[in-house]
Design an enzyme around this catalytic site. Structure first.
Site, PDB file in Angstrom:
ATOM      1  N   ASN A  66      -2.539  -5.589   9.362  1.00 42.27           N
ATOM      2  CA  ASN A  66      -3.517  -5.230  10.403  1.00 42.27           C
ATOM      3  C   ASN A  66      -3.711  -6.376  11.392  1.00 42.27           C
ATOM      4  OD1 ASN A  66      -6.291  -6.586   9.848  1.00 42.27           O
ATOM      5  ND2 ASN A  66      -5.588  -5.944   7.833  1.00 42.27           N
ATOM      6  N   GLU A  81       0.849  -1.210   0.000  1.00 45.83           N
ATOM      7  CA  GLU A  81       0.000   0.000   0.000  1.00 45.83           C
ATOM      8  C   GLU A  81       0.881   1.256   0.000  1.00 45.83           C
ATOM      9  OE1 GLU A  81      -2.791   0.446   3.321  1.00 45.83           O
ATOM     10  OE2 GLU A  81      -2.389   2.592   3.221  1.00 45.83           O
ATOM     11  N   SER A  93      -0.419 -10.360   7.142  1.00 47.61           N
ATOM     12  CA  SER A  93      -1.380  -9.254   7.163  1.00 47.61           C
ATOM     13  C   SER A  93      -0.952  -8.218   8.192  1.00 47.61           C
ATOM     14  CB  SER A  93      -2.771  -9.796   7.504  1.00 47.61           C
ATOM     15  OG  SER A  93      -3.572  -8.781   8.061  1.00 47.61           O
TER      16      SER A  93
END
Ligand code: F3S
Length: 317
Positions: free
Chosen positions: A253, A157, A251
């Site tokens: 998060n 991202e 991941s």
């Protein structure tokens, strides 16, 4: 909106932080608590739908459906998607024909451009909440700001957003002390946040920037879905005797949820599948907390919570 620019939906609301999945033993003294918003966020649900929709359109569009990198950071969901026809590729050149789905984290601009040049069809599943920092970064680049990006420089991202900034005048960090590394002579600084970072980290970096620079433009691009899950994880870990965090080890998060829970309740375990759960974790425990990262489907988190409840019933009876 407060002038500090850090306002977003307040995760510390009165929303109940967990639902009681099940209670066991005759006196109902053993509980499995599942965080109310555990599981997939809307960006992930949307990416999965767009990927499956692309597969259903193969008879019209022809070719195969590819995801450039895992569509989401959850190996179990990626495997299910591959079984349904969404193939994961690692390089744009691996897409020989058909459709490429851009994942929820987004991709670097030049990658999207090269895919378009190759003539493959593109389904853009970039989460709208990632599109936002991409747009902001582009504007900041054009206006000549030095960019302080609060996040992980290795995360796709962040790489994608920086490609929209389009200049080398940036610093990516989690550490407020790094603000001192911004070169002398910089006049105006803008702060952007990776969608999954903790609000406190962003605020600490902003504070350092304000102490050093006269002009600091702050853009709080933290995703509410993330902050709500983090707030619930905090509340869950304060109540529970043991916490299970369900999600991909790749991941961002999910790892943050684990970190938040682990700091409050050292007896916290991260698992990707039910098979990784060790029944010994629950012996003698009275409150078991379960939560899941934003890339893990909610029903999967619920199923793990229910399986734990079945597992612990005899151990605690
Ligand atoms: Fe989007 Fe937030 Fe999910 S940025 S992909 S809704 S964690």
């Amino acid at each position: 909106m407060p002038s500090d620019g850090l306002s977003t939906t307040d995760p510390q609301s009165n929303v109940p932080s967990s639902k009681r999945a099940k209670a066991f033993s005759d006196d109902n003294s053993v509980e499995v608590l599942i965080a109310l918003n555990a599981g997939a966020c809307f960006g992930v649900v949307r990416a999965i739908k767009l990927g499956l929709n692309a597969v259903s359109r193969i008879p019209e569009t022809g070719g195969s459906v590819y995801s450039l990198g895992p569509l989401i950071h959850n190996p179990m969901v990626v495997a299910e998607m591959e079984a349904k026809g969404v193939q994961t590729i690692n390089e744009p050149g691996d897409a020989t024909n058909g459709t490429v789905v851009l994942r929820s984290h987004g991709v670097r601009r030049e990658i999207e451009a090269s895919l378009r040049e190759r003539g493959v069809q593109i389904v853009d599943a970039t989460c709208p909440l990632v599109k936002k920092p991409q747009r902001i970064a582009q504007g900041l680049g054009e206006k000549g700001y030095f960019l302080v990006f609060v996040g992980d420089s290795n995360h796709p991202e962040v790489k994608g957003v920086l490609s929209y900034f389009g200049r080398p005048d940036f610093l990516v960090t989690y550490d407020p002390a790094d603000v001192q590394k911004v070169p002398e002579g910089v006049q105006k600084v803008a702060v952007l946040a990776q969608t999954t970072i903790e609000r406190d980290v962003l605020m600490a970096v902003v504070e350092q920037c304000r102490a050093r620079f006269a002009e600091v433009a702050v853009h709080n691009t933290i995703c509410d879905a993330t902050s709500v899950r983090q707030s619930e994880a905090d509340s869950l870990a304060r109540q529970a005797d043991v916490v299970v965090v369900v999600g991909g080890r790749n991941s961002s998060n999910t790892k943050k949820l684990w970190k938040i829970c682990h700091e409050l309740q050292p007896d916290t375990h991260l698992v990707e599948t039910m098979e990784e759960i060790n029944p010994a974790w629950f012996v003698g425990k009275r409150k078991i907390g379960v939560t899941g990262g934003a890339s893990t489907p909610q029903d999967y988190v619920d199923r793990i919570g229910e399986s734990i409840a079945r597992l612990i019933a005899p151990a605690n009876a």
